[in-house]
Design a protein around this motif. Structure first.
Motif, short mmCIF file in Angstrom:
data_model
loop_
_atom_site.label_atom_id
_atom_site.label_comp_id
_atom_site.label_asym_id
_atom_site.label_seq_id
_atom_site.Cartn_x
_atom_site.Cartn_y
_atom_site.Cartn_z
N LYS A 51 0.78 -1.14 0.04
CA LYS A 51 0.10 0.12 0.09
C LYS A 51 0.83 1.30 -0.16
CE LYS A 51 -3.16 2.28 3.10
NZ LYS A 51 -2.17 2.97 3.82
N ILE B 20 -2.08 7.32 1.63
CA ILE B 20 -3.21 7.64 0.96
C ILE B 20 -3.54 9.03 1.77
CG2 ILE B 20 -4.39 5.59 0.38
CD1 ILE B 20 -6.05 6.56 3.41
N THR C 197 -6.22 11.46 3.80
CA THR C 197 -7.52 11.43 4.30
C THR C 197 -8.08 12.89 4.16
OG1 THR C 197 -6.53 9.85 6.08
CG2 THR C 197 -8.72 10.91 6.59
N GLU D 26 3.75 -0.90 3.97
CA GLU D 26 3.60 0.47 3.32
C GLU D 26 4.92 1.12 3.89
OE1 GLU D 26 0.22 2.34 5.10
OE2 GLU D 26 0.56 1.45 7.04
N HIS E 122 5.85 7.08 5.72
CA HIS E 122 5.42 8.51 5.72
C HIS E 122 4.06 8.59 4.94
CE1 HIS E 122 6.25 7.97 1.43
NE2 HIS E 122 7.50 7.56 1.83
N GLY E 123 3.38 9.81 5.00
CA GLY E 123 2.10 10.01 4.32
C GLY E 123 2.33 10.19 2.74
N SER E 124 1.37 11.03 2.13
CA SER E 124 1.21 11.00 0.91
C SER E 124 1.79 12.26 0.11
CB SER E 124 -0.42 10.91 0.41
OG SER E 124 -0.97 12.17 1.08
N ALA E 125 2.52 13.09 1.14
CA ALA E 125 3.20 14.26 0.71
C ALA E 125 2.60 15.04 -0.44
CB ALA E 125 4.52 14.02 0.48
N ASP F 165 2.22 18.19 -0.91
CA ASP F 165 3.25 19.35 -1.26
C ASP F 165 4.31 18.93 -2.37
OD1 ASP F 165 4.43 17.81 0.56
OD2 ASP F 165 5.61 19.24 1.17
N ASN G 152 11.06 10.52 -2.75
CA ASN G 152 11.94 9.46 -2.29
C ASN G 152 11.13 8.00 -2.12
OD1 ASN G 152 13.84 7.49 -1.27
ND2 ASN G 152 14.73 9.05 0.09
P1 NAD Z 1 3.58 13.25 4.98
O1 NAD Z 1 4.68 12.28 5.67
O2 NAD Z 1 3.01 13.14 3.73
O3 NAD Z 1 4.78 14.49 4.56
C1 NAD Z 1 5.55 15.55 5.87
C2 NAD Z 1 6.69 15.88 5.13
O4 NAD Z 1 7.63 14.89 4.51
C3 NAD Z 1 6.23 16.80 3.81
O5 NAD Z 1 7.11 17.92 3.70
C4 NAD Z 1 6.61 15.68 2.63
O6 NAD Z 1 6.98 16.36 1.28
C5 NAD Z 1 8.01 15.11 3.03
N1 NAD Z 1 7.79 13.79 2.72
C6 NAD Z 1 6.98 12.41 2.94
N2 NAD Z 1 7.32 11.61 2.43
C7 NAD Z 1 8.29 11.85 1.62
C8 NAD Z 1 8.99 11.23 0.60
N3 NAD Z 1 9.03 9.79 0.41
N4 NAD Z 1 9.91 11.76 -0.19
C9 NAD Z 1 10.37 13.16 0.13
N5 NAD Z 1 9.78 13.89 0.71
C10 NAD Z 1 8.47 13.24 1.72
O7 NAD Z 1 2.77 13.90 6.17
P2 NAD Z 1 1.77 14.83 6.34
O8 NAD Z 1 1.91 15.80 5.43
O9 NAD Z 1 1.51 14.98 7.76
O10 NAD Z 1 0.32 14.02 5.62
C11 NAD Z 1 -0.05 14.28 4.21
C12 NAD Z 1 -1.16 13.33 4.10
O11 NAD Z 1 -0.72 11.90 4.21
C13 NAD Z 1 -2.39 13.54 5.04
O12 NAD Z 1 -3.58 13.16 4.27
C14 NAD Z 1 -2.31 12.19 6.06
O13 NAD Z 1 -3.46 11.95 6.41
C15 NAD Z 1 -1.67 11.36 5.18
N6 NAD Z 1 -0.97 10.18 5.53
C16 NAD Z 1 -1.11 8.83 5.27
C17 NAD Z 1 -0.42 7.84 5.94
C18 NAD Z 1 -0.55 6.33 5.46
O14 NAD Z 1 -1.19 6.21 4.26
N7 NAD Z 1 0.09 5.40 6.06
C19 NAD Z 1 0.67 8.06 6.80
C20 NAD Z 1 0.66 9.55 7.39
C21 NAD Z 1 0.06 10.36 6.65
#
Ligand code: NAD
Length: 505
Positions: free
Chosen positions: A84, A87, A89, A275, A278-281, A283, A291
């Motif tokens: 997975k 995603i 939310t 999975e 980290h989240g779906s980033a 930004d 990454n």
């Molecule tokens: P995030 O982990 O998506 O991002 C946090 C920061 O880390 C951002 O600046 C992002 O650009 C950076 N980042 C994250 N993963 C990266 C990667 N692989 N490579 C480079 N940079 C990366 O956390 P958030 O912003 O708090 O959440 C965004 C969305 O993700 C929200 O909708 C949240 O609910 C969801 N989320 C989903 C899961 C999951 O599906 N398991 C886990 C956490 C958050």
């Protein structure tokens, strides 16, 4: 729904049918990192057959508050393995956490998060750390049983079960055995929560004796978490309950400097989900700069889980070799340790070009040298003799003098049940409370058989009662105008007290 066989030929699975995997591309950067990961799996010869499922934002926004459609459950139950991507939310109320739904519905009892330092390529103060946090995933305060009981008091039930403890603790020792780990550390707070955390600790001690070749130790979670943050090199496998594990696994990922690089596995008896942490980033979505390492590491754990450890090692070693060679995505790129800033897809290609190589600086992956499979036996309940000894009646009372409610309740004599003590927020306030104790509108009133000793200074003596006595007591309390908000029966099991004493009792 599209379905294709990724690769039928691998060194170790030449004659085996492909493992079916439900693949969710997720939201935000999800599709980009999933495409990169699948491309590597295919090039490495992973013998898997993906079936694509939709989870997350689009499903939520289509009016499904759980974020997962009925047909998707069927595919998951058929395939049993989920890869997975993260995603999104949607903001706003009424959307349930998909991860919690998946974990609980599918009985994914263990959350496994291996984190190791990638120094000097990823900044960390702990270049030698290599820790696996194994967190119980279904119970504890996350059972989600909460109630408001009085105007001032809300409650969350902490549920710890023997089968839950046995599964997670055995999983931790089995993980250590199979992956050649040397030590398992249990973290609990049983100096305070003697029954709940005490059970976790007790089960840990019981199961540890079956693995004499693996060191074991138990630490109180507060000092344990502090030591883990200060000296993570001293830890190997950490096993703990849900809330502590949630916190400790984030601490470990953070201090390794690799929140964007770690994967996690959610393991159940029948289904397992892999999975990135980290989240779906959103930004950086759609820019091909994310990454994919977190999801790649999750996929590596998935391959090891389904027994394709040779391929898992091959990908892990190529990934480590790529990091060492200095091909880094923007999030870890640095002038000193990087050679080239690469995109998501270029990073995947760099890994593919190194399949078959071993890292020079890092210790290479050796999962294929593991010892067998992780097997968790079915729980068998032993029979125990359960005896009812009394009842704690919780009363909503807006007065503030414990003597007043204590004297009133002492006069109540219902079928030989008698007030033994009253506590407020766990502290004894009657008889002989302290004037200084702050009292809220939530009074726990302990009733036991008349013959029980009160305040002898000795360990309290309880004698058996009947449930009818409790019913009669409640009826009497109600008639006298007391607002009973809940009861907890006091039992002993095989002669062992099954409830805590009040502070000062
Ligand atoms: P995030 O982990 O998506 O991002 C946090 C920061 O880390 C951002 O600046 C992002 O650009 C950076 N980042 C994250 N993963 C990266 C990667 N692989 N490579 C480079 N940079 C990366 O956390 P958030 O912003 O708090 O959440 C965004 C969305 O993700 C929200 O909708 C949240 O609910 C969801 N989320 C989903 C899961 C999951 O599906 N398991 C886990 C956490 C958050």
């Amino acid at each position: 729904m599209k379905s294709s066989v990724l690769h039928q030929k691998s060194n170790e699975n030449l004659n085996e049918t492909a493992v079916k995997v439900a693949v969710a591309k997720g939201d935000g950067i999800g599709p980009e990192i999933m495409d990169a990961t699948l491309k590597i799996l295919e090039a490495a010869g992973a013998n898997i057959e993906p079936e694509y499922i939709q989870l997350g934002e689009q499903v939520y926004l289509s009016g499904n508050s759980a974020g997962i459609a009925k047909e998707t459950w069927e595919i998951i139950n058929k395939n049993k393995i989920i890869l997975k991507a993260p995603i999104t939310t949607p903001q706003g109320k009424g959307y349930k956490s998909l991860n919690v739904t998946l974990r609980k519905s599918l009985g994914l009892f263990a959350n496994v998060r291996p984190v190791s330092a990638l120094y000097p390529y990823v900044e960390t103060n702990f270049p030698q750390m290599d820790v696996v946090v194994i967190r119980e995933n279904e119970e504890d305060l996350y059972a989600g049983i909460e109630h408001q009981q009085t105007q001032d008091v809300v409650q969350c039930l902490k549920l710890i079960t023997r089968p839950g403890c046995e599964k997670i603790v055995r999983y931790a020792f089995e993980y250590a055995r199979v992956y050649g780990r040397k030590k398992v550390t249990c973290m609990v707070k049983d100096n305070i929560m003697k029954l709940t955390d005490g059970l976790f600790h007790q089960v840990f001690d019981e199961i540890a004796t079956e693995y004499p070749e693996i060191q074991n130790e138990t630490q109180i979670i507060d000092i344990g978490a502090a030591r883990l943050a200060a000296n993570p090199e001293n830890y190997d496998v950490v096993v703990t309950s849900n809330l502590y594990g949630d916190i400790v696994s984030d601490i470990v990922a953070e201090i390794a400097g690799s929140v964007g690089m770690a994967g996690s596995a959610n393991i159940g008896t029948n289904v397992a989900m892999f999975e990135a942490i980290h989240g779906s980033a959103p930004d950086i979505a759609g820019q091909n700069i994310a990454n994919p390492s977190g999801l790649i590491n999750a996929a590596i754990s998935m391959l090891a889980h389904v027994g394709q450890t040779v391929i898992a090692d091959k990908i892990k070693n190529a990934w480590l070799a790529t990091i060492e060679a200095g091909f880094h995505t923007a999030d870890i790129y640095g002038e000193d340790n990087s050679v080239k800033k690469v995109s998501t897809s270029e990073f995947a290609d760099e890994i593919i070009s190194r399949l078959g190589e071993k890292p020079k600086h890092f210790v290479g992956s050796n999962m294929s040298k593991g010892k067998g499979k992780i097997e968790i036996p079915e729980y068998t309940r032993k029979s125990e003799n359960k005896v009812l000894l009394g009842v704690d009646v919780f009363i909503d009372w807006k007065g503030n003098d414990p003597e007043e409610i204590g004297q009133a309740l002492s006069k109540i004599n219902a079928f030989k049940l008698k007030l033994k003590m009253i506590t407020n927020r766990g502290v004894k306030v009657f008889p002989e409370g302290m004037k200084e104790t702050y009292c809220t509108d939530h009074w726990r009133c302990r009733f036991v058989a008349k013959s029980a000793e009160i305040n002898t200074g000795e360990a309290p003596v309880y004698t058996p009662i009947n449930f009818e006595q409790i019913v009669a007591l409640l009826s009497k309390l109600h008639t006298k105008g007391f607002d009973v908000i809940k009861t907890e029966n006091l039992y002993e099991f095989d002669g062992k007290r099954g409830f805590s004493l009040g502070q000062g009792e």
